[in-house]
Design a protein around this motif. Structure first.
Motif, mmCIF file in Angstrom:
data_model
loop_
_atom_site.group_PDB
_atom_site.id
_atom_site.type_symbol
_atom_site.label_atom_id
_atom_site.label_comp_id
_atom_site.label_asym_id
_atom_site.label_seq_id
_atom_site.Cartn_x
_atom_site.Cartn_y
_atom_site.Cartn_z
ATOM 1 N N ALA A 85 0.956 -1.245 0.188
ATOM 2 C CA ALA A 85 0.013 0.033 0.123
ATOM 3 C C ALA A 85 0.971 1.596 -0.339
ATOM 4 O O ALA A 85 2.224 1.011 0.628
ATOM 5 C CB ALA A 85 -0.827 -0.431 1.645
ATOM 6 N N PRO A 86 0.321 2.478 -0.672
ATOM 7 C CA PRO A 86 1.006 3.991 -0.050
ATOM 8 C C PRO A 86 2.056 3.874 0.574
ATOM 9 O O PRO A 86 2.496 4.520 0.456
ATOM 10 C CB PRO A 86 0.091 4.696 -1.154
ATOM 11 C CG PRO A 86 -0.792 3.490 -1.764
ATOM 12 C CD PRO A 86 -0.869 2.704 -1.033
ATOM 13 N N THR A 87 0.776 3.877 2.072
ATOM 14 C CA THR A 87 1.643 3.787 3.148
ATOM 15 C C THR A 87 2.740 2.841 3.694
ATOM 16 O O THR A 87 3.167 2.658 5.356
ATOM 17 C CB THR A 87 0.684 4.139 4.676
ATOM 18 O OG1 THR A 87 -0.654 3.298 3.872
ATOM 19 C CG2 THR A 87 -0.252 5.471 3.920
ATOM 20 N N ASP A 121 6.778 4.013 -4.408
ATOM 21 C CA ASP A 121 6.595 5.125 -4.484
ATOM 22 C C ASP A 121 7.277 6.887 -4.898
ATOM 23 O O ASP A 121 7.355 7.051 -5.576
ATOM 24 C CB ASP A 121 5.162 5.680 -3.541
ATOM 25 C CG ASP A 121 4.245 6.880 -4.079
ATOM 26 O OD1 ASP A 121 4.373 7.138 -5.820
ATOM 27 O OD2 ASP A 121 3.661 8.139 -3.575
ATOM 28 N N HIS A 122 7.722 6.513 -3.827
ATOM 29 C CA HIS A 122 8.758 7.666 -3.220
ATOM 30 C C HIS A 122 9.778 8.153 -4.313
ATOM 31 O O HIS A 122 10.705 8.517 -4.847
ATOM 32 C CB HIS A 122 9.480 7.768 -1.725
ATOM 33 C CG HIS A 122 8.756 8.980 -1.260
ATOM 34 N ND1 HIS A 122 6.944 8.119 -0.461
ATOM 35 C CD2 HIS A 122 7.972 9.739 -0.925
ATOM 36 C CE1 HIS A 122 6.019 8.749 -0.566
ATOM 37 N NE2 HIS A 122 7.093 10.206 0.219
ATOM 38 N N GLY A 139 5.084 -0.366 -0.898
ATOM 39 C CA GLY A 139 5.286 0.377 -1.528
ATOM 40 C C GLY A 139 5.198 2.160 -1.401
ATOM 41 O O GLY A 139 5.333 2.743 -1.848
ATOM 42 N N HIS A 140 5.104 2.298 -0.362
ATOM 43 C CA HIS A 140 6.388 3.255 -0.296
ATOM 44 C C HIS A 140 7.061 3.887 -0.713
ATOM 45 O O HIS A 140 7.972 4.678 -0.940
ATOM 46 C CB HIS A 140 5.803 3.614 2.049
ATOM 47 C CG HIS A 140 6.474 5.135 1.827
ATOM 48 N ND1 HIS A 140 5.461 6.143 2.050
ATOM 49 C CD2 HIS A 140 8.121 5.969 2.685
ATOM 50 C CE1 HIS A 140 6.533 7.286 2.567
ATOM 51 N NE2 HIS A 140 7.703 6.968 2.420
ATOM 52 N N TRP A 141 8.374 2.814 -0.525
ATOM 53 C CA TRP A 141 9.738 3.105 -0.828
ATOM 54 C C TRP A 141 9.319 3.348 -2.495
ATOM 55 O O TRP A 141 9.913 4.010 -3.032
ATOM 56 C CB TRP A 141 10.546 1.943 -1.384
ATOM 57 C CG TRP A 141 12.006 2.103 -1.234
ATOM 58 C CD1 TRP A 141 13.480 2.413 -1.465
ATOM 59 C CD2 TRP A 141 11.918 0.799 -2.555
ATOM 60 N NE1 TRP A 141 13.382 2.085 -2.388
ATOM 61 C CE2 TRP A 141 13.132 1.062 -2.795
ATOM 62 C CE3 TRP A 141 11.189 -0.413 -2.900
ATOM 63 C CZ2 TRP A 141 13.907 0.383 -3.495
ATOM 64 C CZ3 TRP A 141 11.976 -0.953 -4.620
ATOM 65 C CH2 TRP A 141 13.318 -0.511 -4.347
ATOM 66 N N THR A 175 2.872 2.122 -8.837
ATOM 67 C CA THR A 175 2.859 1.518 -7.426
ATOM 68 C C THR A 175 1.493 0.510 -8.330
ATOM 69 O O THR A 175 1.780 0.254 -9.554
ATOM 70 C CB THR A 175 1.395 2.611 -7.148
ATOM 71 O OG1 THR A 175 0.643 1.726 -6.026
ATOM 72 C CG2 THR A 175 0.368 2.669 -7.239
ATOM 73 N N GLY A 213 8.157 6.511 -8.017
ATOM 74 C CA GLY A 213 6.555 6.334 -8.755
ATOM 75 C C GLY A 213 6.131 5.444 -9.413
ATOM 76 O O GLY A 213 5.470 5.832 -10.040
#
Length: 229
Positions: free
Chosen positions: A70-72, A80-81, A76-78, A86, A84
């Motif tokens: 998940a984005p959080t 995304d940042h 998933g956070h890694w 998902t 970019g």
């Protein structure tokens, strides 16, 4: 005959299965080698964790993947940042779910194949001056290759039939994550969808049956090869 939409479902299922196996293969072989040849503290626990997806409900595996990607979530956070991207509601997420569910079967088949290699051949090669990498490349890998291939095909068949973890992790998105099992599930919910269910089920059974036959042939070949050493 299948409609273009139905062919898209079949093509997506094959792509998910093939990508899942290609990505999972190195990890599965590394784990199989570790469990077959290395003694270390906690080996029993590692073995249990690897095979956990076989015994827990697939929905639980999908939920864990959802938390992780998940984005959080940590992964998933890694992603995304750093990139970019998902994998949620994407076919790549379906491939991850298929790979995770197939991993235990792949590791088990590969581990048995590696354990069946006669260690005396490896020891003899080392006494003749061969290094560890050369022994692995010329003896261990060729002898275990049929079993490795069998594990790969068996994992592909498992990935084709994956449902619970996929629908929990990446949902059922037509054209993106709707593989054969999810499409069959959707058709069952629709009035008059029996014909579609029959067609997709026949394709699913045919693909899985072919993969299982190939896997069994490879396992028998590996057994004959080890017996002839």
């Amino acid at each position: 005959m299948l409609t273009p939409t139905e062919w898209q479902i079949v093509a997506l299922s094959l792509r998910v299965g093939l990508v899942a196996m290609a990505v999972t293969l190195p990890l599965a072989f590394a784990l199989a080698w570790l469990l077959a040849r290395v003694r270390f503290p906690g080996k029993l626990l590692v073995d249990a964790v690897v095979h956990l997806p076989l015994v827990v409900p697939p929905v639980v595996t999908g939920w864990v993947l959802l938390i992780l990607f998940a984005p959080t979530g940590p992964i998933g956070h890694w992603l995304d940042h750093a990139f970019g991207v998902t994998v949620l509601f994407r076919w790549t997420g379906a491939a991850i779910a298929a790979g995770v569910m197939a991993l235990p079967l792949m590791v088990r088949a590969m581990r048995l194949s590696i354990e069946a290699v006669d260690r005396r051949l490896e020891n003899a090669a080392r006494t003749l001056g061969a290094g560890r990498w050369r022994v692995f490349r010329t003896i261990t890998l060729p002898l275990s290759l049929p079993g490795v291939a069998a594990g790969l095909v068996l994992g592909f068949a498992r990935g084709l039939g994956e449902f619970g973890a996929t629908i929990t992790f990446v949902s059922n998105v037509p054209g993106e994550t709707q593989t054969l099992p999810l499409a069959i599930y959707s058709a069952l919910q629709q009035p008059g969808g029996d014909a579609l269910v029959w067609r997709l089920s026949a394709i699913s059974v045919a693909l899985s049956l072919a993969a299982l036959i190939v896997s069994e042939l490879l396992i028998r070949r590996a057994g004959r090869g080890q017996g002839g050493v």
